[in-house]
Design an enzyme around this catalytic site. Structure first.
Site, PDB file in Angstrom:
ATOM      1  N   ASN A   9       0.768  -1.078   0.063  1.00 17.75           N
ATOM      2  CA  ASN A   9       0.154  -0.110   0.019  1.00 17.75           C
ATOM      3  C   ASN A   9       0.897   1.261  -0.111  1.00 17.75           C
ATOM      4  O   ASN A   9       1.496   1.645   0.997  1.00 17.75           O
ATOM      5  CB  ASN A   9      -0.970  -0.062   1.402  1.00 17.75           C
ATOM      6  CG  ASN A   9      -1.979   1.382   1.403  1.00 17.75           C
ATOM      7  OD1 ASN A   9      -2.017   1.949   0.320  1.00 17.75           O
ATOM      8  ND2 ASN A   9      -2.401   1.313   2.512  1.00 17.75           N
ATOM      9  N   TRP A  10       0.827   1.937  -0.892  1.00 20.10           N
ATOM     10  CA  TRP A  10       1.943   2.911  -1.279  1.00 20.10           C
ATOM     11  C   TRP A  10       1.493   4.315  -0.592  1.00 20.10           C
ATOM     12  O   TRP A  10       2.040   5.425  -0.528  1.00 20.10           O
ATOM     13  CB  TRP A  10       2.024   3.178  -2.833  1.00 20.10           C
ATOM     14  CG  TRP A  10       2.870   2.247  -3.282  1.00 20.10           C
ATOM     15  CD1 TRP A  10       3.166   1.058  -3.010  1.00 20.10           C
ATOM     16  CD2 TRP A  10       3.450   2.087  -4.826  1.00 20.10           C
ATOM     17  NE1 TRP A  10       3.651   0.051  -3.834  1.00 20.10           N
ATOM     18  CE2 TRP A  10       3.879   0.902  -5.175  1.00 20.10           C
ATOM     19  CE3 TRP A  10       3.267   3.282  -5.801  1.00 20.10           C
ATOM     20  CZ2 TRP A  10       4.522   0.594  -6.281  1.00 20.10           C
ATOM     21  CZ3 TRP A  10       3.822   2.804  -7.330  1.00 20.10           C
ATOM     22  CH2 TRP A  10       4.145   1.365  -7.318  1.00 20.10           C
ATOM     23  N   LYS A  11       0.017   4.292  -0.363  1.00 19.47           N
ATOM     24  CA  LYS A  11      -0.619   5.486   0.013  1.00 19.47           C
ATOM     25  C   LYS A  11      -0.414   6.729  -0.530  1.00 19.47           C
ATOM     26  O   LYS A  11      -0.374   6.499  -1.830  1.00 19.47           O
ATOM     27  CB  LYS A  11      -0.217   5.770   1.703  1.00 19.47           C
ATOM     28  CG  LYS A  11      -0.248   4.399   2.511  1.00 19.47           C
ATOM     29  CD  LYS A  11       0.138   4.558   4.104  1.00 19.47           C
ATOM     30  CE  LYS A  11      -0.270   2.928   4.895  1.00 19.47           C
ATOM     31  NZ  LYS A  11      -0.008   3.303   6.377  1.00 19.47           N
ATOM     32  N   HIS A  95      -9.329   0.796   5.250  1.00 22.31           N
ATOM     33  CA  HIS A  95      -8.103   1.063   5.797  1.00 22.31           C
ATOM     34  C   HIS A  95      -8.337   1.934   6.983  1.00 22.31           C
ATOM     35  O   HIS A  95      -9.271   2.973   7.033  1.00 22.31           O
ATOM     36  CB  HIS A  95      -6.946   1.645   4.845  1.00 22.31           C
ATOM     37  CG  HIS A  95      -5.895   1.593   5.504  1.00 22.31           C
ATOM     38  ND1 HIS A  95      -5.338   2.580   6.230  1.00 22.31           N
ATOM     39  CD2 HIS A  95      -4.524   0.656   5.219  1.00 22.31           C
ATOM     40  CE1 HIS A  95      -3.967   2.058   6.547  1.00 22.31           C
ATOM     41  NE2 HIS A  95      -3.659   1.096   5.940  1.00 22.31           N
ATOM     42  N   GLU A  97      -6.569   4.503   7.936  1.00 24.30           N
ATOM     43  CA  GLU A  97      -6.650   5.802   7.827  1.00 24.30           C
ATOM     44  C   GLU A  97      -7.999   6.409   6.988  1.00 24.30           C
ATOM     45  O   GLU A  97      -8.027   7.822   7.186  1.00 24.30           O
ATOM     46  CB  GLU A  97      -5.338   6.080   6.766  1.00 24.30           C
ATOM     47  CG  GLU A  97      -4.102   5.776   7.732  1.00 24.30           C
ATOM     48  CD  GLU A  97      -2.971   5.471   6.890  1.00 24.30           C
ATOM     49  OE1 GLU A  97      -2.066   5.069   7.297  1.00 24.30           O
ATOM     50  OE2 GLU A  97      -3.118   5.384   5.381  1.00 24.30           O
ATOM     51  N   GLU A 167      -5.050  -5.130  10.747  1.00 24.83           N
ATOM     52  CA  GLU A 167      -4.147  -4.296  10.939  1.00 24.83           C
ATOM     53  C   GLU A 167      -4.243  -3.324  12.269  1.00 24.83           C
ATOM     54  O   GLU A 167      -5.153  -2.505  12.311  1.00 24.83           O
ATOM     55  CB  GLU A 167      -4.018  -3.208   9.753  1.00 24.83           C
ATOM     56  CG  GLU A 167      -3.483  -3.565   8.505  1.00 24.83           C
ATOM     57  CD  GLU A 167      -3.248  -2.469   7.539  1.00 24.83           C
ATOM     58  OE1 GLU A 167      -2.125  -2.579   7.044  1.00 24.83           O
ATOM     59  OE2 GLU A 167      -4.051  -1.718   7.435  1.00 24.83           O
ATOM     60  N   GLY A 173       2.624   2.637  11.003  1.00 18.65           N
ATOM     61  CA  GLY A 173       3.412   3.923  10.687  1.00 18.65           C
ATOM     62  C   GLY A 173       4.205   4.198  11.663  1.00 18.65           C
ATOM     63  O   GLY A 173       4.720   5.319  11.913  1.00 18.65           O
ATOM     64  N   SER A 213       3.588  -1.946  10.240  1.00 19.41           N
ATOM     65  CA  SER A 213       5.048  -2.141  10.324  1.00 19.41           C
ATOM     66  C   SER A 213       5.665  -3.190   9.904  1.00 19.41           C
ATOM     67  O   SER A 213       6.765  -3.826  10.688  1.00 19.41           O
ATOM     68  CB  SER A 213       5.274  -1.425  11.644  1.00 19.41           C
ATOM     69  OG  SER A 213       5.065  -0.131  11.890  1.00 19.41           O
ATOM     70  N   GLY A 234       3.117  -1.228   4.212  1.00 18.08           N
ATOM     71  CA  GLY A 234       2.901   0.066   3.969  1.00 18.08           C
ATOM     72  C   GLY A 234       4.726   0.692   3.544  1.00 18.08           C
ATOM     73  O   GLY A 234       4.695   0.695   2.219  1.00 18.08           O
ATOM     74  N   GLY A 235       5.244   1.390   4.617  1.00 17.17           N
ATOM     75  CA  GLY A 235       6.463   2.023   4.001  1.00 17.17           C
ATOM     76  C   GLY A 235       7.516   1.339   3.528  1.00 17.17           C
ATOM     77  O   GLY A 235       8.155   1.440   2.509  1.00 17.17           O
TER      78      GLY A 235
END
Length: 251
Positions: A9-11, A95, A97, A167, A173, A213, A234-235
């Site tokens: 997930n590049w957000k 998600h 967010e 999640e 994050g 993470s 994610g990151g």
């Protein structure tokens, strides 16, 4: 036997040129990887360009959100037929967010899940608790609400086209990660929920990812847990080498 799914997930990251460069590097690194489903979820603006890079490869395309109507006066929204037209196989729905910043609810999540399934787009349904909810002992209550609310009204064949991503919000994050035992406990709880709502056979087939993470250093131990079927990353998915290492841990 469930096939693990590693989804990135590049957000809100990567311009079109950056997305093409990242995907091209990743495609070369994971070429030939078998026994794992590899998925990338760029921002809407890069979906078309990335779809051309992954065409004919072992990488599948996902969007990060969708609206539940096919068309109409809904400024700023993107529909399921539009995502299918651009080459998406998956869409991330619910998600944390989206729930936190954009007022997503179990009801809207369910509408999006049903809309995606109606056009054979596979939902990755995200569920998970806040830190204060975990500390108050409400993890199972929150996760049950997210799962049952998100899959409400689905028949067995529809549910089996879904992926559930657990999640814990406190691990997204933050650099914190649920321990393998914590992840396994909640994944098993979700699978038991599916057993009680549908059947043991359905529960044994559905893929449940872990997200929060995830990085090369912890991916292997997380994915050795019996009910953890891959990861929503994610990151670490913004670096081709890191993401490819996570993919290899799932093989």
């Amino acid at each position: 036997m469930r096939t693990p799914i590693i989804a990135g997930n590049w957000k809100l990251n990567k311009t079109i040129s950056e997305a093409v460069a990242l995907t091209t590097e990743l495609r070369d690194l994971v070429a030939g990887s078998k026994g794992v489903e590899i998925v990338v979820a760029p921002p809407f603006t890069a979906l078309d360009a990335v779809s051309k890079v992954v065409n004919g490869s072992n990488i599948r395309l996902a969007a990060q959100d969708v609206y539940w109507e096919d068309s109409g006066a809904f400024t700023g929204e993107v529909s399921v037929p539009m995502l299918k037209d651009i080459g998406c196989d998956y869409v991330i729905i619910g998600h944390s967010e989206r729930r936190q910043y954009f007022a997503e609810t179990n009801q809207t999540v369910n509408q999006k899940v049903q809309a995606a399934l109606s056009h054979n787009l596979k939902p990755i349904l995200c569920v998970g608790e806040l830190l204060e909810e975990r500390e108050a002992g409400h993890t199972e209550k929150v996760v049950e609400s997210h799962v049952t609310g998100g899959i409400k009204g689905l028949i067995e064949t529809e549910l089996l086209s879904c992926v559930i991503a657990y999640e814990p919000v406190w691990a997204i994050g933050t650099g914190k990660t649920a321990t393998p035992d914590q992840a396994q406990d909640v994944h098993k709880y979700i699978r038991d929920l599916i057993t009680n709502t549908y059947s043991k056979d359905v529960a044994s087939q559905i893929c449940i990812q872990y997200g929060g993470s995830v990085k090369p250093e912890n991916a292997a131990e997380l994915m050795t847990q019996p009910d953890v079927d891959g990861a929503l990353v994610g990151g670490a998915s913004l670096n081709a080498e890191s993401f490819a290492q996570i993919v290899k841990h799932a093989l």
